[in-house]
Scaffold this active site. Structure first.
Site, mmCIF file in Angstrom:
data_model
loop_
_atom_site.group_PDB
_atom_site.id
_atom_site.type_symbol
_atom_site.label_atom_id
_atom_site.label_comp_id
_atom_site.label_asym_id
_atom_site.label_seq_id
_atom_site.Cartn_x
_atom_site.Cartn_y
_atom_site.Cartn_z
ATOM 1 N N SER A 1 0.330 -1.162 -7.678
ATOM 2 C CA SER A 1 0.129 -1.526 -6.071
ATOM 3 C C SER A 1 -0.415 -0.124 -5.498
ATOM 4 O O SER A 1 -0.489 -0.436 -4.244
ATOM 5 C CB SER A 1 1.410 -1.736 -5.589
ATOM 6 N N LYS B 1 8.654 -3.102 1.167
ATOM 7 C CA LYS B 1 7.784 -1.993 1.741
ATOM 8 C C LYS B 1 7.376 -2.279 2.972
ATOM 9 O O LYS B 1 7.285 -1.152 3.818
ATOM 10 C CB LYS B 1 6.283 -2.364 0.819
#
EC number: 3.4.21.-
Length: 851
Positions: free
Chosen positions: A725, A768
């Site tokens: 990511s 996140k």
């Protein structure tokens, strides 16, 4: 014994002095040898001898004090028993000694002691003429009435015992097969008599005298058995219990009053245990096994180790809740109110519990679901399991699986092992006493594996709704129904859970809390709990919500609330010291000192004299976390990424620098292979698109690695990092480095990249996003295909943030830089920069020639 006519003992025999008992002909005795003379006899004659005659010794009862340390040979009894040493076992604990198993052959008389050291040896004369035993009918005629009377009492005694016991049946056969002359010695050694009485039988050389002395002993034993049977009052005539038959075939004498009461109580306990087994609601298979074991228990002497094991097993089988359950509370409204009072937020968990209650109203025999709560520490996974049990009205039991590496902890030990016990599942059912509790399998992701097996594999049967209706614990060895148990597992991550086990569970993600949720949790639950634990009252301490927010943002950075709870506890301890010292400060902080406005002043009054924690400066501790985003992004080559960890989401800075070199790429920060590959993908994509974006190295070449080295660093180098990511963050960081432009300080990003410049979806979006929200960021770049994950985020968080959906790296770069990152934007940026430089030059009066 018919072959006994061929036995002729030697004229000289080594003498073994025993003080543990009296050995009679035809009987067997185990004796311990630890005196110097006896041990020397064993070493010299029994261990080194090779012939049969070397294993024949004379056993003399030692009538003197066995504890005497005198080296002189004690006075020897006149008559002894010639014996054959059948077995010799040595040991060094607790001191060196031998254990002998000897079988008596016949009587002998000591004529003369030949030597005393190293062990006594004597000249002996054989007294029992064994050849007379061959003519049984002749001896029976000579003995006449005395022999018949003895035989009648012996048969009566044996028939009073339980003939189903093998030792008793064998004794009955011996009465018919052995010569009558051998029976007095054998029966005297079997029934429990004193050593003095046995010594009298040993000294009775004449057979008639032996019969006369043994008959009273048999009569006494018979009367004792009759009295014992009357006191026990058996329910059936055939329930005759053996009175402690020993392995050497001795029958206990009449017990004393205390012994009788103890055996009576034990017998009553066994009868009560059998009654409980028959009246229990266990399965047919389990009932069959228990009845078989109780039958074995009745025939088993209490001195056997297996007696206690069998009894413990039967008691466990009785205590298990085979058909006992609690009734669920199925009022959905009441359940909703209870869950809301116990836990703030966690809407997904509450929704799943209410769904289960609704289905239970429609179908009573619904199998218990297998739920797995996955989330960072401190978000309330364990406590919500307890609340679910409270909501349903069920019993709750927690099983900690962290560090468990033995499959026997789950399935139990087999009863053949010493110290065997059931597994934690069966033991938990015994503890709660019902068959439909809520079982919390805590930290299922931290199971280990060792030579003792894999506990995760043992859980496959437990957590499978199609199999756990017949779960078989190794200790029980019968099936138990676990289908009504509500299993709830907790984990921080699913990465370490075996796929087969994960497939059996319904995974429910439990993300971290937002700042607003933490404030509500603190004032609803944490602060009242801390006040109660520290003996404070709301009149003594008040913490406004603005102060709580300051603690959350500057002193904690976590997904859960454990650190927040500890900080609140530290505040309460500091106030408790002041309260104990009587130093109540009546402070009225003004706006300049507090910085929180008039909202804080209302909590401080002269009437209440409360200690108002209106500013984090009152904590006298430096802030642990400062907002450093703008400072870190003050120069090109820095970007902010978003990462997921088992502890929740985190923001991650990526830094890049370039220097003259040979075109090498250096990566630091304990990166995993996947993240290293993302870095190589990023530099390859930028090199292939350098002309398009007018990216050059220090020498002006579009080959970014021409005579240039690049160093990528991910701070917090002590923490291992991996995952795909960070791809978009690395591209943005390198683009900022080569373009000389700054990345927007309020932007964070996440997403996987491809060599063609596509942005692929990643996981952990909610965690996140919450991490970016905690850090005060305002814009987040996420993959286009992750847009569906935003629905899980609270509305107030989404309103505070701006989300940019990107499907390719062009969109990412345009969103990460002010004014975009196209070629035209770059030219405008360079023109504006050059114009600014010229204005500055003219303002200071520098001519172009001077430059």
């Amino acid at each position: 014994m018919a072959a006994g006519s061929a036995i002729q003992i030697p004229g000289r025999l080594p003498l073994l002095l025993t003080h543990e008992g009296v050995l009679l002909p035809g009987s067997t005795m185990r004796t311990s040898v630890d005196s110097p003379r006896n041990m020397q006899l064993v070493r010299s004659r029994l261990l080194k001898g090779t012939s049969l005659r070397s294993t024949i010794i004379g056993v003399i009862p030692n009538t003197s004090d066995p504890t005497s340390d005198c080296d002189d040979l004690p006075s020897l009894h006149r008559i002894g028993t010639a014996a054959l040493a059948v077995q010799v076992v040595g040991s060094n604990w607790p001191k060196p000694h031998y254990t002998l198993l000897v079988t008596g052959l016949c009587r002998f008389q000591i004529l003369q002691l030949l030597k005393e050291k190293p062990y006594p040896v004597a000249e002996v004369e054989q007294l029992d003429r064994l050849e007379q035993f061959t003519n049984q009918h002749k001896s029976e005629e000579e003995l006449g009435e005395l022999s018949e009377q003895f035989y009648k009492y012996a048969v009566q005694l044996v028939e009073m015992l339980d003939m189903s016991v093998p030792a008793v049946a064998k004794l009955r056969r011996l009465l018919d097969n052995l010569p009558r002359e051998a029976l007095p010695d054998i029966l005297t050694s079997i029934i429990r008599t004193s050593n003095q009485e046995k010594l009298q039988i040993l000294d009775a050389v004449r057979l008639e005298e032996r019969f006369k002395m043994t008959i009273p002993l048999l009569v006494r034993q018979i009367e004792g058995l009759k009295l014992l049977q009357k006191t026990r009052k058996p329910k059936q005539d055939d329930d005759k219990r053996v009175v402690a038959i020993r392995p050497n075939r001795r029958i206990n004498h009449i017990p004393s009053t205390a012994e009788d009461e103890e055996e009576e109580e034990d017998h009553d306990d066994v009868v009560m245990l059998e009654k409980k087994i028959r009246t229990s609601s266990m399965s047919e298979q389990a009932l069959k096994v228990c009845l078989k074991e109780i039958k074995r228990l009745k025939k088993m002497p209490q001195s056997m180790p297996e007696y206690a094991l069998t009894r413990n097993y039967l008691e466990l089988m009785v205590e298990l809740p085979w058909n006992k359950s609690t009734k669920d509370r199925l009022e959905i409204r009441a359940a909703r109110i209870l869950l809301d009072n116990d836990h703030y937020a966690m809407e997904k968990l509450k929704k799943r519990v209410l769904e289960y209650l609704a289905v239970r109203q429609l179908k009573n025999n619904l199998k218990g679901p297998i739920l797995c709560f996955v989330g960072p520490p401190g978000v309330g996974k364990t406590s919500v399991g307890r609340s679910i049990a409270k909501t349903l009205g069920r019993e709750f039991h927690r099983i900690a699986l962290g560090g468990v590496c033995d499959q026997s902890d789950i399935r139990g030990h087999r009863r053949t092992y010493v110290g065997s016990m059931p597994g934690r599942i069966i033991n938990g059912l015994k503890t709660v006493g019902v068959n439909n509790p809520v079982f919390l399998l805590d930290e299922v992701d931290k199971l280990g594996k060792s030579l003792q097996g894999d506990p995760a594999a043992a859980l496959l049967e437990v957590l499978d709704p199609e199999q756990n209706h017949s779960f078989t614990d190794h200790y029980l060895n019968v099936a138990f129904d676990l289908s009504q148990v509500l299993f709830i597992a907790t984990a921080n991550t699913t990465a370490t859970i075996p796929p087969a086990l994960l497939d059996r569970m319904e995974v429910i993600q439990v993300p971290g809390y937002t700042q607003e949720e933490k404030i509500e949790i603190a004032h609803r639950h944490l602060i009242p709990k801390q006040l109660e634990q520290h003996g404070l009252t709301p009149q003594q301490i008040q913490i406004p919500q603005v102060t709580t927010l300051d603690i959350i943002t500057r002193y904690t950075r976590e997904a859960g609330v454990r650190s927040l709870d500890r900080k609140l506890g530290a505040i309460c301890r500091a106030v408790a010291v002041k309260v104990a010292e009587g130093q109540h400060k009546e402070t009225k902080p003004d706006r300049a000192e507090v910085g929180e406005g008039e909202d804080c002043k209302e909590h401080v009054t002269e009437d209440t004299k409360a200690e108002s924690i209106s500013d984090t400066a009152d904590l006298a501790l430096p802030p642990m976390y400062e907002m450093e985003v703008s400072e870190r992004l003050s120069q090109p080559g820095v970007a902010i990424g978003l990462a997921w960890t088992p502890l929740g989401g985190e923001i991650m800075f990526v830094e890049a620098s370039r220097m003259d070199g040979e075109g090498q790429l250096t990566l630091t920060g304990q990166l995993g292979d996947v993240m290293k590959e993302s870095a190589h993908l990023a530099i390859s994509w930028l090199r292939s698109n350098a002309k398009r974006y007018q990216l050059t190295n220090a020498s002006g070449s579009f080959d970014l690695l021409d005579n240039t080295d690049i160093h990528l660093h991910f701070p917090a180098g002590a923490v291992t990092k991996d995952g795909p990511s960070a791809g978009v963050t690395i591209v943005t960081c390198l683009a900022s480095l080569f373009s000389g432009r700054l990345v927007c300080s309020d932007v964070a990003m996440t997403g996987e990249i491809t060599l063609r410049g596509l942005v692929l979806p990643v996981g952990g979006i909610k965690d996140k996003v919450l991490a970016a929200h905690r850090a005060g960021l305002k814009r987040i770049i996420i993959p286009q295909r992750n847009e569906k994950d935003l629905e899980e985020i609270a509305v107030n968080v989404r309103q505070d943030l701006t989300f940019i959906m990107a499907s390719c790296l062009d969109e990412v770069l345009n969103a990460a830089f002010d004014g975009g990152f196209s070629v035209q934007t770059k030219l405008i940026y360079l023109f504006t920069w050059n114009l600014t430089v010229l204005v500055l030059i003219n303002s200071v009066g520098i001519s172009a020639s001077d430059l």
